[in-house]
Write an enzyme that holds these catalytic residues in place. Structure first.
Site, PDB file in Angstrom:
ATOM      1  N   LYS A 208       0.923  -1.519   0.067  1.00  0.00           N
ATOM      2  CA  LYS A 208      -0.185   0.024  -0.058  1.00  0.00           C
ATOM      3  C   LYS A 208       0.589   1.203  -0.225  1.00  0.00           C
ATOM      4  O   LYS A 208       0.560   2.427  -1.150  1.00  0.00           O
ATOM      5  CB  LYS A 208      -0.622   0.287   1.001  1.00  0.00           C
ATOM      6  CG  LYS A 208      -1.441   1.304   1.662  1.00  0.00           C
ATOM      7  CD  LYS A 208      -2.749   0.843   2.669  1.00  0.00           C
ATOM      8  CE  LYS A 208      -3.460   2.105   2.732  1.00  0.00           C
ATOM      9  NZ  LYS A 208      -4.339   1.864   3.760  1.00  0.00           N
ATOM     10  N   GLU A 214      10.485  -5.384   4.300  1.00  0.00           N
ATOM     11  CA  GLU A 214      10.353  -6.341   4.131  1.00  0.00           C
ATOM     12  C   GLU A 214      10.747  -5.821   2.910  1.00  0.00           C
ATOM     13  O   GLU A 214      10.557  -6.865   1.695  1.00  0.00           O
ATOM     14  CB  GLU A 214      10.044  -7.289   5.398  1.00  0.00           C
ATOM     15  CG  GLU A 214       9.144  -6.941   6.140  1.00  0.00           C
ATOM     16  CD  GLU A 214       9.480  -5.508   7.183  1.00  0.00           C
ATOM     17  OE1 GLU A 214       8.956  -5.240   6.465  1.00  0.00           O
ATOM     18  OE2 GLU A 214       8.988  -6.187   8.730  1.00  0.00           O
ATOM     19  N   GLY A 268      -4.647  -1.923   4.813  1.00  0.00           N
ATOM     20  CA  GLY A 268      -3.875  -3.301   4.635  1.00  0.00           C
ATOM     21  C   GLY A 268      -4.549  -4.498   4.889  1.00  0.00           C
ATOM     22  O   GLY A 268      -4.687  -5.440   3.756  1.00  0.00           O
ATOM     23  N   ARG A 269      -5.263  -4.340   5.981  1.00  0.00           N
ATOM     24  CA  ARG A 269      -5.902  -5.990   6.417  1.00  0.00           C
ATOM     25  C   ARG A 269      -7.485  -6.297   5.835  1.00  0.00           C
ATOM     26  O   ARG A 269      -7.488  -6.912   6.276  1.00  0.00           O
ATOM     27  CB  ARG A 269      -5.692  -6.060   7.868  1.00  0.00           C
ATOM     28  CG  ARG A 269      -6.038  -4.953   8.027  1.00  0.00           C
ATOM     29  CD  ARG A 269      -5.782  -4.857  10.415  1.00  0.00           C
ATOM     30  NE  ARG A 269      -6.888  -4.017  11.293  1.00  0.00           N
ATOM     31  CZ  ARG A 269      -5.940  -2.630  11.065  1.00  0.00           C
ATOM     32  NH1 ARG A 269      -4.605  -2.499  10.452  1.00  0.00           N
ATOM     33  NH2 ARG A 269      -6.642  -2.305  11.673  1.00  0.00           N
ATOM     34  N   GLU A 354      -4.583  -6.925  14.221  1.00  0.00           N
ATOM     35  CA  GLU A 354      -4.636  -5.922  14.521  1.00  0.00           C
ATOM     36  C   GLU A 354      -5.142  -4.488  14.270  1.00  0.00           C
ATOM     37  O   GLU A 354      -5.420  -3.113  14.829  1.00  0.00           O
ATOM     38  CB  GLU A 354      -3.454  -5.553  13.125  1.00  0.00           C
ATOM     39  CG  GLU A 354      -2.694  -4.564  12.718  1.00  0.00           C
ATOM     40  CD  GLU A 354      -1.746  -4.113  11.658  1.00  0.00           C
ATOM     41  OE1 GLU A 354      -2.499  -4.120  10.102  1.00  0.00           O
ATOM     42  OE2 GLU A 354      -0.683  -4.124  11.675  1.00  0.00           O
ATOM     43  N   HIS A 385      -5.950 -33.461  17.896  1.00  0.00           N
ATOM     44  CA  HIS A 385      -4.629 -34.122  18.455  1.00  0.00           C
ATOM     45  C   HIS A 385      -4.040 -33.317  18.787  1.00  0.00           C
ATOM     46  O   HIS A 385      -2.578 -33.787  19.043  1.00  0.00           O
ATOM     47  CB  HIS A 385      -4.467 -35.351  17.462  1.00  0.00           C
ATOM     48  CG  HIS A 385      -5.776 -36.466  16.811  1.00  0.00           C
ATOM     49  ND1 HIS A 385      -6.050 -37.133  17.450  1.00  0.00           N
ATOM     50  CD2 HIS A 385      -7.188 -35.523  15.966  1.00  0.00           C
ATOM     51  CE1 HIS A 385      -7.013 -37.661  16.751  1.00  0.00           C
ATOM     52  NE2 HIS A 385      -7.592 -36.734  15.810  1.00  0.00           N
ATOM     53  N   LYS A 505       9.319  -1.165  13.957  1.00  0.00           N
ATOM     54  CA  LYS A 505      10.083  -0.237  12.682  1.00  0.00           C
ATOM     55  C   LYS A 505      11.128   0.189  12.877  1.00  0.00           C
ATOM     56  O   LYS A 505      12.568   0.080  12.457  1.00  0.00           O
ATOM     57  CB  LYS A 505       8.919  -0.496  11.740  1.00  0.00           C
ATOM     58  CG  LYS A 505       7.519  -1.201  11.470  1.00  0.00           C
ATOM     59  CD  LYS A 505       6.273  -0.591  10.200  1.00  0.00           C
ATOM     60  CE  LYS A 505       6.101  -1.386   9.979  1.00  0.00           C
ATOM     61  NZ  LYS A 505       4.672  -0.654   9.014  1.00  0.00           N
TER      62      LYS A 505
HETATM   63  O1  F6P Z   1       3.379  -3.817  10.058  1.00  0.00           O
HETATM   64  C1  F6P Z   1       1.343  -3.355   9.664  1.00  0.00           C
HETATM   65  C2  F6P Z   1       1.056  -3.157   7.793  1.00  0.00           C
HETATM   66  O2  F6P Z   1       0.956  -1.269   8.341  1.00  0.00           O
HETATM   67  C3  F6P Z   1       0.315  -3.599   8.221  1.00  0.00           C
HETATM   68  O3  F6P Z   1      -1.126  -2.738   8.701  1.00  0.00           O
HETATM   69  C4  F6P Z   1       0.418  -3.500   6.310  1.00  0.00           C
HETATM   70  O4  F6P Z   1      -0.554  -4.412   6.251  1.00  0.00           O
HETATM   71  C5  F6P Z   1       1.520  -4.548   6.138  1.00  0.00           C
HETATM   72  O5  F6P Z   1       2.250  -3.670   7.410  1.00  0.00           O
HETATM   73  C6  F6P Z   1       2.415  -3.559   4.555  1.00  0.00           C
HETATM   74  O6  F6P Z   1       2.155  -2.559   4.162  1.00  0.00           O
HETATM   75  P1  F6P Z   1       2.370  -2.091   3.156  1.00  0.00           P
HETATM   76  O7  F6P Z   1       1.013  -2.587   2.759  1.00  0.00           O
HETATM   77  O8  F6P Z   1       2.272  -0.646   2.462  1.00  0.00           O
HETATM   78  O9  F6P Z   1       3.657  -2.973   2.616  1.00  0.00           O
END
Ligand code: F6P
Length: 541
Positions: A208, A214, A268-269, A354, A385, A505
């Site tokens: 987003k 990452e 995002g979620r 979240e 199990h 972060k």
């Molecule tokens: O670290 C949390 C977050 O901001 C989530 O809410 C989001 O889904 C994810 O990181 C990834 O963010 P982006 O789509 O901006 O890379």
């Protein structure tokens, strides 16, 4: 008039009173007293049947919970969300994932813009792209069609796509291979790409913000991987982006013509049905993706229009509040009895935790009651199990949602009946348990009797649908989305921000150079962090 704090709402006080009369009542007794209970405490919408009769509730509980919803202005707040009001107060944003699945031709105007028209422009572009990949019309740099799609993203830009791909694998084009890279651990990227031919591989970089460490790290490694194998010019044919941030996408080297956009009003979620679902659409085709959206929309409409007493998301959300705030439950299990839903609990963890892992109210006051519980789960029957023992006989009360289907997508002998018998049997065992008399009557040696008693009175919801289709998956996800919304509204919190993830972060960014520098860095952290950094540097050699 402002809504009073939760504990001061009359219905909350009444529920606290009522709880003292319910806490010692057993589901055995509640069922014995009312033979119609199993039919009465049920509701149905968008192909999903909810049996909530095995909850520790009476008619009065439901009445009071619905009264609490009223005093919390749940319907007004729901309508504000659907109208595009900025209900995400800490970010001053509208929350409009429901617009992502509104049918073509409908409209929702927010700040003078018809957001539904914009949504469908992107959906049409996605459909065009998905068709090109699926038909082989989109050629890679060496002229070969694409056979491998790798989605790079994390959190909401990964969990929805992975979950949907796994859940709907039955409907996917099996000539295409899908991989998902989320973790910055290079093992994730290396294992996901080790057997792929570069000329047949397309990376979808999903972010987003297009600033997530990452994802940018993995995307950079992917770009190097393509360039090393095919040369600089290959990036254009082997990378597309999904983002709200055109400038950053262009800066990274992906042509904005190959970018699929969405909007800051999609959390995002809550984004698996936006362009973040591009990999899902490529896997399924646009028609089936449309069925997924239709399922979401059917549940949205149910949430928006159904009477509260028949409203699945409201009922499920209120039951969660009942257990968290009155029984002290700290976690909720979600156990899908369908192997295809193996990533559903992981997906739900971000959606629920979240969203509702917050300790201040909308106006910034500290809450004096518990909010979001831990959500967790595994597909049945595997969990039975493993950890179900604790749900049956442990000391914590863990309400569980059991999700079952009438038909298997892969029928084989009597597997599906055996699977589904376990859904019903677990709900029975958890509710009714086994009494001391029953244990004795089995001839159990006296010393073992206490070990074999099953208290029961453990609550479950059973969700049942005909079979796992794109439509049902959409409805199921929307059900949990709106249940989360219901909970957040009662708790008076902002379910749509996630400030809590920011500090970690920032701190990681400050530590990276201390791990990478050639010379020993000056360390100014606490003594634990300083020691760990020194030890890591020694270990890495
Ligand atoms: O670290 C949390 C977050 O901001 C989530 O809410 C989001 O889904 C994810 O990181 C990834 O963010 P982006 O789509 O901006 O890379």
């Amino acid at each position: 008039m402002p809504i009073p704090p939760l504990r001061e709402r009359p219905a909350y006080e009444a529920l606290a009173q009522h709880y003292s009369t319910i806490q010692d009542r057993h589901l055995r007794e509640l069922f014995a007293q009312d033979v119609t209970r199993g039919e009465r405490f049920s509701a149905e919408a968008a192909g999903i049947y909810l049996d909530y009769s095995k909850n520790r509730i009476t008619e009065e509980t439901v009445t009071l919970l619905l009264q609490l919803a009223k005093e919390s202005e749940l319907e007004r707040r729901r309508d504000a969300m659907f109208a595009g009001e900025p209900i995400n107060v800490s970010e001053n944003r509208a929350v409009l994932h429901v617009a992502l699945r509104m049918p073509k031709g409908t409209s929702l105007v927010v700040d003078g813009v018809d957001v539904v028209a914009e949504v469908h422009q992107v959906l049409d572009r996605m459909a065009d792209f998905a068709t090109k990949i699926r038909s082989g019309a989109w050629k890679g740099h060496t002229g070969k069609p694409i056979r491998n799609i790798v989605n790079i993203g994390i959190g909401g830009s990964d969990l929805g796509p992975v979950m949907a791909y796994e859940a709907l694998r039955h409907y996917t084009d099996r000539n295409l291979t899908f991989r998902f890279v989320s973790n910055v651990d290079s093992t994730n990227f290396v294992e996901a790409t080790r057997d792929l031919v570069a000329g047949e591989t397309l990376f979808i970089v999903s972010s987003k913000t297009f600033s997530t460490l990452e994802t940018l790290t993995n995307a950079t490694s992917a770009r190097n991987w393509i360039i090393d194998r095919l040369g600089n010019q290959a990036v254009a044919k082997h990378f597309v982006a999904v983002s709200t941030n055109t400038d950053r996408v262009a800066e990274f080297g992906i042509d904005p013509a190959n970018m699929f956009g969405f909007w800051d009003w999609v959390g995002g979620r809550y984004s698996m049905d936006s362009a973040i679902g591009l990999s899902t659409m490529v896997a399924l085709g646009s028609e089936r993706f449309g069925e997924l959206l239709a399922g979401f929309h059917a549940m949205d409409e149910h949430f928006r229009t159904a009477a509260p007493e028949q409203n699945l998301p409201m009922l499920m959300g209120l039951l969660t509040v009942w257990y968290v705030n009155f029984f002290g439950a700290q976690s909720i299990g979600v156990m899908p009895y369908d192997q295809y839903l193996k990533r559903f609990p992981a997906y739900l963890q971000q959606l629920t935790m979240e969203s509702n892992g917050k300790h201040v109210t909308l106006d910034g006051a500290n809450v004096n009651y518990p909010t979001g519980p831990v959500f967790w789960g595994e597909p049945g029957t595997n969990g039975q199990h493993s950890f179900y023992q604790l749900i049956h006989q442990g000391t914590a009360l863990i309400p569980v949602d059991l999700i079952g289907f009438g038909k298997s997508l892969n029928p084989l002998r009597d597997h599906h009946d055996i699977l589904t018998s376990n859904v019903f049997a677990q709900a029975q065992a958890l509710a009714f348990g086994k009494t001391e008399e029953e244990v004795r009557a089995e001839g159990t040696p006296e010393a073992v009797v206490p070990h074999r008693i099953m208290e029961g009175n453990r609550p479950t919801n059973v969700l049942l649908a005909e079979k796992l289709t794109p439509y049902v998956l959409g409805a199921l996800v929307a059900l949990y989305e709106h249940s989360v919304f219901t909970q957040g509204t009662i708790w008076g919190i902002d379910s749509f921000d996630q400030w809590g993830v920011e500090l970690g972060k920032q701190l990681a960014l400050a530590i990276v150079p201390e791990l990478t520098s050639a010379a020993d860095p000056e360390l100014g952290h606490d003594s634990s962090t300083n020691t760990l950094i020194r030890r890591y540097r020694a270990l890495k050699g």
